[in-house]
Design an enzyme around this catalytic site. Sequence first.
Site, PDB file in Angstrom:
ATOM      1  CE  LYS A  77      -3.864   2.149   2.496  1.00 46.25           C
ATOM      2  NZ  LYS A  77      -4.822   2.056   3.609  1.00 46.25           N
ATOM      3  CB  SER A 153      -7.977   4.183   2.531  1.00 46.12           C
ATOM      4  OG  SER A 153      -7.123   3.580   3.481  1.00 46.12           O
ATOM      5  CB  SER A 178      -8.159   1.290   5.375  1.00 50.79           C
ATOM      6  OG  SER A 178      -8.726   2.547   5.235  1.00 50.79           O
TER       7      SER A 178
HETATM    8  N1  GLN Z   1     -12.963   5.027   6.390  1.00 52.06           N
HETATM    9  C1  GLN Z   1     -12.216   5.322   7.558  1.00 52.06           C
HETATM   10  C2  GLN Z   1     -11.731   6.743   7.515  1.00 52.06           C
HETATM   11  O1  GLN Z   1     -11.966   7.394   6.575  1.00 52.06           O
HETATM   12  C3  GLN Z   1     -11.067   4.369   7.749  1.00 52.06           C
HETATM   13  C4  GLN Z   1      -9.926   4.601   6.853  1.00 52.06           C
HETATM   14  C5  GLN Z   1      -8.691   3.833   7.233  1.00 52.06           C
HETATM   15  O2  GLN Z   1      -8.788   2.819   7.921  1.00 52.06           O
HETATM   16  N2  GLN Z   1      -7.544   4.338   6.802  1.00 52.06           N
HETATM   17  O3  GLN Z   1     -11.110   7.210   8.416  1.00 52.06           O
END
Ligand code: GLN
Length: 475
Positions: A77, A153, A178
Amino acid sequence: MTAPLSVKDFVSGIQGGEISVVENASHIIKEIEKRNPEYNHFNLFDAKNVLQQAERIEKEIKKGRKGKLLGVPVSVKDCICVKGVESRAGAKILSGYKPVFDATAVRKVREEGAIILGKTVQDEFGFGTFSVNVTAGKIPLNPLDKQRSCGGSSGGAAGFTALTQHTHAALAESTGGSIAAPAAFCGVSSITPTYGLVSRYGLMDYASSLDKIGSMGKTIEDASLLLQVISGKDAMDGTSLDSKPFGKENMKGIAIGLPKEFFSAVKNDKLVSEVRKKIDSAKELGAKIVDVSLPLNAEYGIAAYYLIAMSEASTNLAKYCGMRYGFEKPLSGTFNEYFSDVRSEAFGTEAKRRILLGTFARMSGFRDAHYLRAMKARTKLINEFKSAFKKVDLIALPSMPIVAPKFSEIEKLTPLEHYAMDICTVPPNLCGLPHSTIPVGKVKGTDLPSSLMLIADHLQESKLVSFSSALEGLK
Ligand code: GLN
């Protein structure tokens, strides 16, 4: 097309001389070169570099090199630093930033002989659930339906894991879901570990008290192999834990709790029914299914999470000022003018929203009312899980409340509706609890997977992985 070999079988094939690392690498290179322009799962891919790694490993194998991930292609990632490779956490403000070191997780997979494929696309700094808030790279498309989101994400990681016809595992990251969300939308398996099990050294911070590196694969077994390699104490991260909880556990008599508030919060009955079917099949493994209740997590999880995550994000992003990392402009004006210019131009809308809200929540005068209150709520939510784990070994629920949405549907969501999609994934993340996701049946009338999430108590990865893997294996 037959399914690719599991990571374990692939490695024994390499070690037994039946598979050539270089030949295999060139197949996966071809696949990425052909498919990536269409699906955008990688925002950085350097075929020459991949081939060089493969050639080096092949030479070393001839001299007797061994390794748990020998020759295995691993995608990373974008927010996880890879030495000498542009690493941007999906953010334009990091354009041109090439870390001078490998993240500990990357170092460990290299030490086991893996090949680093490239950087997978994500929401800017992890801010999102659908990988549409991407400012470095293009929005990744779901391999099951290109009009739909991969989830976020870690969208590129899940998209590629689903798409590839070759053995592969993905390093991903989760702050509030994410890893689980994109794995669910793309129909792959994932594990997000206990907070601290994997070193965060070299992981670009979103919210430091929540960030975790974890893994994805076509199966839990693949994801677990990768996770085992990267876990353990690291002198470079004071919050990392000295633990490797990966034994095999007997499933007989295991108690699975179904939190009723989450089942009633998910409105898609067809999706829930696939999840239920899979849970019921757990009886074949000797499991017993009981009801549990997590009312505080269902009610306050999202609010507490977003306050904490945004507060921490707003301080973590302060270092991006156009002088130390990545994006720069010709110097002009005072420092404050330059700082504002750079940040106005290079941060995306969602990053700006979170900087503003997060800064507000921890400002003197508001800190007690917002940030500290959310931290107190977090302790209550952890205690609620702890009492549930006195009665059950694992908690099971749908990973996401919806199937992978169309981009046209996402466009209509307000920020609050967007955040509300994290209802199921936020609680285990906020509480630092390990959780896995496995794809279950296709939602009736569609080609889209439904996904089951299992949550375990802190450092109970052995139980989590053994059970998830056994359940995944049931047809
Ligand atoms: N959707 C969540 C956020 O926007 C989690 C994102 C993540 O785990 N990086 O914070």
